[in-house]
Design a protein around this motif. Sequence first.
Motif: not given
Length: 152
Positions: A35-48
């Motif tokens: 969950h933590t890893a996927h949330t971090k990736k989602a956050s990274d993609w939102q910034a992109i």
Amino acid sequence: MNPERLFDLAAEFAQAIGNAERFHARAASCAGDDHTAHTKKASDWQAIAARRREHLRAALREALRGTMTAVPDAELPVATWQRGRVEVRATTLDGTRAVRVRYTPAQALAAGAALIACAAITDEQTGGTLTGILPAFPPHPATGGELDHPTS
């Protein structure tokens, strides 16, 4: 800016949004470290996606700079599709682009009054063709020469 570059910027933005949504969905179906890893990736993609959206907006502003000449839409020049909004529609002279201006009710009323005033001034200067379309309001009653006033 050429259309292909605009299309590429739009596709890159859409891809980033899609990736953010996918990782959010994955995070919602996981727990713990996943969950933590996927949330971090989602956050990274939102910034992109935010950066790509700004690049796309800047490119669109640059591409659409300048004055555009348009004529009122022949079928539906004014619409009220959105609650609380009045939309004025037009098409460019070459027919390639639609133009929309959205007003609040107060803005639409002010714009309409200004258009009527400009039309009246222009009409007066060009020979007065609007009087047949827009008669005086209220109409002048036939008084027979004297006004009826109450006497005391």
